[in-house]
Design a protein around this motif. Structure first.
Motif, PDB file in Angstrom:
ATOM      1  N   ILE A  91     -30.258 -33.680  -8.567  1.00  0.00           N
ATOM      2  CA  ILE A  91     -29.599 -35.090  -7.967  1.00  0.00           C
ATOM      3  C   ILE A  91     -28.173 -35.067  -8.746  1.00  0.00           C
ATOM      4  N   ASP A  92     -27.152 -34.736  -8.436  1.00  0.00           N
ATOM      5  CA  ASP A  92     -25.821 -34.619  -8.914  1.00  0.00           C
ATOM      6  C   ASP A  92     -25.333 -35.996  -9.400  1.00  0.00           C
ATOM      7  N   GLU A 102     -29.064 -42.822  -5.889  1.00  0.00           N
ATOM      8  CA  GLU A 102     -28.261 -43.622  -6.823  1.00  0.00           C
ATOM      9  C   GLU A 102     -28.572 -42.699  -8.111  1.00  0.00           C
ATOM     10  N   PRO A 103     -27.669 -41.922  -8.596  1.00  0.00           N
ATOM     11  CA  PRO A 103     -27.979 -41.163  -9.684  1.00  0.00           C
ATOM     12  C   PRO A 103     -28.555 -41.638 -10.940  1.00  0.00           C
ATOM     13  N   ALA A 104     -29.286 -40.820 -11.897  1.00  0.00           N
ATOM     14  CA  ALA A 104     -29.857 -41.454 -12.990  1.00  0.00           C
ATOM     15  C   ALA A 104     -28.608 -41.632 -13.835  1.00  0.00           C
ATOM     16  N   ILE A 157     -39.827 -42.856  -6.660  1.00  0.00           N
ATOM     17  CA  ILE A 157     -40.170 -41.661  -6.019  1.00  0.00           C
ATOM     18  C   ILE A 157     -41.092 -41.872  -4.673  1.00  0.00           C
ATOM     19  N   ASP A 158     -41.529 -43.245  -4.968  1.00  0.00           N
ATOM     20  CA  ASP A 158     -42.470 -43.728  -3.814  1.00  0.00           C
ATOM     21  C   ASP A 158     -41.532 -43.579  -2.287  1.00  0.00           C
ATOM     22  N   ALA A 162     -33.073 -41.967 -11.633  1.00  0.00           N
ATOM     23  CA  ALA A 162     -32.496 -41.971 -10.230  1.00  0.00           C
ATOM     24  C   ALA A 162     -33.199 -42.741  -9.040  1.00  0.00           C
ATOM     25  N   LYS A 163     -32.599 -43.187  -8.219  1.00  0.00           N
ATOM     26  CA  LYS A 163     -33.217 -44.265  -7.211  1.00  0.00           C
ATOM     27  C   LYS A 163     -32.935 -43.690  -6.023  1.00  0.00           C
ATOM     28  N   PHE A 164     -33.846 -43.892  -5.177  1.00  0.00           N
ATOM     29  CA  PHE A 164     -33.870 -43.479  -3.673  1.00  0.00           C
ATOM     30  C   PHE A 164     -33.969 -44.593  -2.631  1.00  0.00           C
TER      31      PHE A 164
END
Length: 126
Positions: A70-71, A104-106, A42-43, A35-37
């Motif tokens: 994270i849905d 952004e979901p895995a 994660i940073d 997943a991306k933030f």
């Protein structure tokens, strides 16, 4: 011999209920994309936490571990605190997770999947 049969009778059905998740990806040859933030990993999430977390709520040094899902649509759900040292810090962490924007979901095999993230926070006394 009777004990062995009983153990097989009890343990064998449990094998059918085991779940495949996260760590078993190596054995599935799944092409797991994390997943991306905000376009990062994660940073980027850590930057968000540092910006939004009210550190005045932290009253002493300690470690806190939060977990959340994270849905498939990128929403943060199932927020829980696994380990904490005071209620105020845990409550603040929950508040910040509740205002967290979508991720952004895995993905596995190109399809979005839900994943759980465990996020530790360590507070030091200044």
């Amino acid at each position: 011999m009777k004990v062995v049969k009983i153990l097989l009778f009890v343990l064998f059905p449990m094998l059918g209920f085991s779940q495949i998740d996260g760590e078993d990806e190596v054995y599935l040859n799944g092409d797991l994309i994390e997943a991306k933030f905000n376009g990062g990993g994660i940073d980027e999430f850590t930057k968000f936490i540092r910006k939004e977390f009210d550190y005045s709520k932290v009253t002493k040094a300690g470690k806190m571990v939060g977990a959340f899902t994270i849905d498939k649509d990128g929403t943060v759900k199932n927020i829980k605190i696994i380990e904490f040292f005071d209620v105020e810090s845990a409550t603040e962490f929950i508040r910040v997770l509740k205002i967290c924007p979508k991720w952004e979901p895995a993905k596995r095999g190109g399809k979005p999947i839900s994943i759980e993230i465990k996020y530790p926070m360590v507070f030091r006394k200044k």
